[in-house]
Motif scaffolding. Structure first.
Motif, short mmCIF file in Angstrom:
data_model
loop_
_atom_site.label_atom_id
_atom_site.label_comp_id
_atom_site.label_asym_id
_atom_site.label_seq_id
_atom_site.Cartn_x
_atom_site.Cartn_y
_atom_site.Cartn_z
N ARG A 89 0.83 -1.21 0.00
CA ARG A 89 0.00 0.00 0.00
C ARG A 89 0.86 1.26 0.00
O ARG A 89 0.49 2.27 -0.58
N PHE A 90 2.01 1.18 0.67
CA PHE A 90 2.88 2.34 0.80
C PHE A 90 4.20 2.11 0.08
O PHE A 90 4.58 0.98 -0.18
N GLU A 91 4.89 3.20 -0.18
CA GLU A 91 6.18 3.18 -0.87
C GLU A 91 7.19 3.99 -0.09
O GLU A 91 6.83 4.76 0.81
N PHE A 92 8.45 3.87 -0.49
CA PHE A 92 9.54 4.65 0.09
C PHE A 92 9.16 6.12 0.10
O PHE A 92 8.66 6.64 -0.89
N ARG A 93 9.36 6.78 1.21
CA ARG A 93 9.13 8.21 1.44
C ARG A 93 7.67 8.58 1.69
O ARG A 93 7.38 9.75 1.92
N ASP A 94 6.75 7.62 1.63
CA ASP A 94 5.36 7.94 1.97
C ASP A 94 5.28 8.30 3.45
O ASP A 94 5.94 7.70 4.30
N LYS A 95 4.46 9.29 3.75
CA LYS A 95 4.20 9.69 5.14
C LYS A 95 3.02 8.87 5.65
O LYS A 95 1.97 8.77 4.99
N VAL A 96 3.20 8.27 6.84
CA VAL A 96 2.19 7.40 7.42
C VAL A 96 1.99 7.75 8.90
O VAL A 96 2.81 8.43 9.49
N ILE A 97 0.88 7.27 9.44
CA ILE A 97 0.67 7.35 10.89
C ILE A 97 0.39 5.94 11.39
O ILE A 97 -0.18 5.12 10.68
#
Length: 159
Positions: A89-97
């Motif tokens: 779902r996410f990739e390198f440098r994605d901002k997540v919580i």
């Protein structure tokens, strides 16, 4: 049934393929900054042309209809759309919580709702995990414990 292929290093015109790496603008895609994400890893497109670059590199022009873009890809960046794919779902440098408190042996290291940045995607059979930098802490976190930090600008990947 697909015919047996004797030329395994090539895809044919019209064939559906999946890109295995993020494709960013290397300066050859007009109108966008160098480094801009053009096509996200896992996206499916169709081969529309096969050509060469510097006389020794085969380049496949792939039309990614859902993104409205045609980009050149090397063979090592493509697999058949029919091959197994474990999407993240996410990739390198994605901002997540984080969606829950993260800790070790009952000690909370990162509180629920803390923002972090994905530093690495770890693909293991059916489980996707990430190395996420939360301020001064780096933790390995399962995908199920993360949400986009900015959902209004986050683009869900194609599955």
């Amino acid at each position: 049934m697909k015919p047996e292929r004797f030329d395994e290093g090539r895809f044919e015109y019209g064939e559906s393929v999946r890109v295995t790496r993020n494709v960013r603008n290397d300066g050859t895609y007009p109108g966008l900054d160098v480094g801009h994400l053009l096509i996200r890893r896992g996206s499916v497109g169709n081969i529309i042309e096969v050509g060469t670059f510097l006389q020794d590199q085969v380049i496949f022009t792939v039309h990614f209809l859902s993104q409205g873009r045609m980009v050149g890809c090397r063979l090592e960046e493509l697999i058949s759309a029919d091959e197994p794919w474990n999407p993240s779902r996410f990739e390198f440098r994605d901002k997540v919580i984080c969606t829950l408190d993260l800790g070790v042996q009952g000690n909370v290291l990162v509180a629920k709702g803390t923002e972090g940045e994905v530093m690495k995607v770890i693909r293991d059979d059916a489980l996707i995990q990430y190395h996420v930098a939360f301020r001064e802490k780096m933790l390995q976190v399962p995908e199920t414990a993360l949400e986009p930090a900015h959902p209004e600008t986050f683009t869900e990947p194609e599955f």
